[in-house]
Design a protein around this motif. Structure first.
Motif, PDB file in Angstrom:
ATOM      1  N   LEU A 148     -49.940   2.401 -65.405  1.00  0.00           N
ATOM      2  CA  LEU A 148     -49.087   2.017 -64.280  1.00  0.00           C
ATOM      3  C   LEU A 148     -49.636   2.384 -62.908  1.00  0.00           C
ATOM      4  CD1 LEU A 148     -46.490   0.469 -64.062  1.00  0.00           C
ATOM      5  CD2 LEU A 148     -45.257   2.630 -63.973  1.00  0.00           C
ATOM      6  N   PRO A 190     -52.666   3.787 -61.811  1.00  0.00           N
ATOM      7  CA  PRO A 190     -53.976   3.249 -61.418  1.00  0.00           C
ATOM      8  C   PRO A 190     -53.934   1.751 -61.131  1.00  0.00           C
ATOM      9  CG  PRO A 190     -54.086   4.334 -63.583  1.00  0.00           C
ATOM     10  CD  PRO A 190     -52.720   4.544 -63.070  1.00  0.00           C
ATOM     11  N   GLN A 191     -53.105   1.018 -61.862  1.00  0.00           N
ATOM     12  CA  GLN A 191     -53.056  -0.422 -61.619  1.00  0.00           C
ATOM     13  C   GLN A 191     -52.327  -0.751 -60.315  1.00  0.00           C
ATOM     14  OE1 GLN A 191     -51.784  -1.633 -65.538  1.00  0.00           O
ATOM     15  NE2 GLN A 191     -53.882  -2.058 -66.154  1.00  0.00           N
ATOM     16  N   LEU A 192     -51.356   0.083 -59.963  1.00  0.00           N
ATOM     17  CA  LEU A 192     -50.692  -0.104 -58.672  1.00  0.00           C
ATOM     18  C   LEU A 192     -51.654   0.201 -57.520  1.00  0.00           C
ATOM     19  CD1 LEU A 192     -47.963  -0.661 -57.196  1.00  0.00           C
ATOM     20  CD2 LEU A 192     -47.604   1.800 -57.200  1.00  0.00           C
ATOM     21  N   VAL A 193     -52.332   1.338 -57.600  1.00  0.00           N
ATOM     22  CA  VAL A 193     -53.286   1.712 -56.544  1.00  0.00           C
ATOM     23  C   VAL A 193     -54.459   0.728 -56.518  1.00  0.00           C
ATOM     24  CG1 VAL A 193     -54.851   3.525 -55.726  1.00  0.00           C
ATOM     25  CG2 VAL A 193     -52.613   4.138 -56.648  1.00  0.00           C
ATOM     26  N   GLY A 194     -54.943   0.364 -57.705  1.00  0.00           N
ATOM     27  CA  GLY A 194     -56.017  -0.626 -57.793  1.00  0.00           C
ATOM     28  C   GLY A 194     -55.600  -1.949 -57.177  1.00  0.00           C
ATOM     29  N   GLY A 195     -54.349  -2.325 -57.361  1.00  0.00           N
ATOM     30  CA  GLY A 195     -53.832  -3.567 -56.779  1.00  0.00           C
ATOM     31  C   GLY A 195     -53.810  -3.514 -55.263  1.00  0.00           C
ATOM     32  N   VAL A 196     -53.420  -2.347 -54.713  1.00  0.00           N
ATOM     33  CA  VAL A 196     -53.412  -2.183 -53.250  1.00  0.00           C
ATOM     34  C   VAL A 196     -54.835  -2.330 -52.704  1.00  0.00           C
ATOM     35  CG1 VAL A 196     -53.050  -0.502 -51.394  1.00  0.00           C
ATOM     36  CG2 VAL A 196     -51.304  -0.792 -53.173  1.00  0.00           C
ATOM     37  N   LEU A 197     -55.789  -1.632 -53.335  1.00  0.00           N
ATOM     38  CA  LEU A 197     -57.185  -1.722 -52.882  1.00  0.00           C
ATOM     39  C   LEU A 197     -57.711  -3.150 -53.044  1.00  0.00           C
ATOM     40  CD1 LEU A 197     -58.673   1.575 -54.382  1.00  0.00           C
ATOM     41  CD2 LEU A 197     -58.076   1.099 -51.993  1.00  0.00           C
ATOM     42  N   PHE A 198     -57.375  -3.768 -54.164  1.00  0.00           N
ATOM     43  CA  PHE A 198     -57.856  -5.129 -54.416  1.00  0.00           C
ATOM     44  C   PHE A 198     -57.267  -6.112 -53.403  1.00  0.00           C
ATOM     45  CE2 PHE A 198     -57.982  -9.252 -56.482  1.00  0.00           C
ATOM     46  CZ  PHE A 198     -59.278  -9.288 -56.946  1.00  0.00           C
ATOM     47  N   GLY A 199     -55.989  -5.905 -53.041  1.00  0.00           N
ATOM     48  CA  GLY A 199     -55.357  -6.771 -52.041  1.00  0.00           C
ATOM     49  C   GLY A 199     -56.036  -6.642 -50.687  1.00  0.00           C
TER      50      GLY A 199
END
Lengths: 204, 176
Positions: free
Chosen positions: A94, A96-105
């Motif tokens: 959950l 890492p995927q949220l933080v990864g999503g922010v960075l990816f965005g």
């Protein structure tokens, strides 16, 4: 007689044939991405300025098509969905995927591409997409170099293979229907967004 | 008037493209039991390039070592890598058959080339780190995971688009 999928997981064909499948579906994928206009960063980032919401239209209609298709294949007895739940569905981590999503965005709107579209951008002759891919490789080196620092976070909040229907306690058919409704609502809102155009408009 | 916006012309209707993409993704699930992806191939390429320079460091690296387990195949002999090779070939076929090979840089009309290329590189770095943390990108996480109703994929997708819409204001000079 049509066989029940997923074929590879049932052992219908082996590893070498799977690589051929990879190449073929990849070609189809790349062809469609280009035909959707995704080989140019402007067509990908215009969504964030409400000039052209094609990214939303393509992604949501693709997702809804696949989701409905899986339900239909399952009903017809042509797809063993339980194999996905047991073995191959993406696992949820959950945080890492949220933080990864922010960075990816951030990377998406700043860099102008995502990985797959950047590959199509290179095929289209776009220098910025090659530079973006160079940045991605560099970023992955940074990630690997700093892995001792964030390695434990990377594997944290492991929820396993968990789906929205399981969390909500409703059948997958209902969630799939909700995705279709959400997609239709998003298409309608996308049209409104293009009329609103808070930044400058794209003349067509 | 429309000349400046050539880049947005001549493509498929987005709903047609989306349904076609959805059918290819469905076919992929039917054949393989897993969806499409992209960033995994970039990560493997990054590992192989680094391995060419410092093999020992890569094999001992906490992250890259998963591509170099003993007895494992060469990291590029892999489903996702072949799929992305296909994406490139499919892109080339599409570009050539549409006579759309236009070398250049995609940027806003008022943005300088230097600004655009600098931000393309920086965005690549940030996005690249993001794909590793999230274990996927728009193709593998958002699209494939989203279509199979995976919780983490929906969290990822919402985070991606919420962040990008919020951050767009700050890089508007790049795209205007």
């Amino acid at each position: 007689m049509v066989m029940t999928g997923p074929l590879y997981m049932q052992g219908v064909f082996g590893f070498q044939a799977s690589l051929l499948v990879a190449l073929v579906v990849g070609i189809l994928f790349g062809f469609i991405l280009e035909r959707a206009g995704f080989g140019d960063a402007r067509n990908l980032t215009n969504i964030f300025y409400f000039r052209d919401m094609r990214v939303l239209r393509v992604m949501f209609s693709a997702m809804a098509t696949t989701a409905v298709g899986i339900v239909v294949l399952k009903w017809l007895g042509l797809f063993d969905y339980s194999m996905l739940l047991d073995y191959s569905l993406l696992q949820t981590y959950l945080w890492p995927q949220l933080v990864g999503g922010v960075l990816f965005g951030l990377g998406f709107v700043i860099g102008g591409y995502c990985p797959g579209t950047a590959v199509v951008g290179v095929a289209s002759g776009k220098l910025d997409s090659a530079v973006f891919l160079g940045g991605m490789i560099t970023g992955i080196w940074v990630f690997a170099a700093g892995f001792p620092l964030w390695g434990s976070f990377y594997k944290s909040s492991d929820l396993g293979r968990i789906t929205l229907p399981q969390v909500l306690g409703v059948p997958m058919e209902l969630v799939t229907a909700a995705v279709v409704v959400m997609a239709l609502a998003a298409f309608w809102l996308a049209g409104l967004g293009e009329k609103w155009a808070p930044y400058e408009k794209l003349e067509k | 008037m429309t000349r400046e916006f050539d880049y947005a012309q001549g493509f498929w209707n987005p709903y047609v493209a989306g349904i076609a993409l959805g059918l290819v993704l469905l076919l992929t699930f039917y054949l393989m039991g897993a969806g499409l992806g992209a960033s995994g191939a970039i990560a493997r390429s990054a590992a192989v390039i680094a391995h060419g320079v410092a093999p020992q460091a890569v094999e001992n690296n906490g992250y890259f070592s998963e591509f170099y387990k003993t007895g494992a195949k060469f990291p590029l002999v892999n489903w996702i890598v072949l799929e992305v090779v296909g994406v490139f070939l499919g892109g080339v076929v599409a570009v050539l058959t549409a006579r759309r090979f236009r070398p250049g840089i995609g940027k806003g009309p008022n943005a300088s080339t230097g600004l655009r290329l600098t931000l393309a590189f920086l965005g690549g770095i940030v996005g690249g780190i993001g794909t590793r943390l999230a274990m996927g990108c728009t193709s593998g996480q958002a699209l494939s995971g989203g279509a199979t109703l995976v919780v983490g994929s929906w969290v990822f997708m919402m985070a991606v688009f919420a962040t990008a819409f919020a951050a767009a204001y700050f890089v508007r000079r790049e795209w205007s």
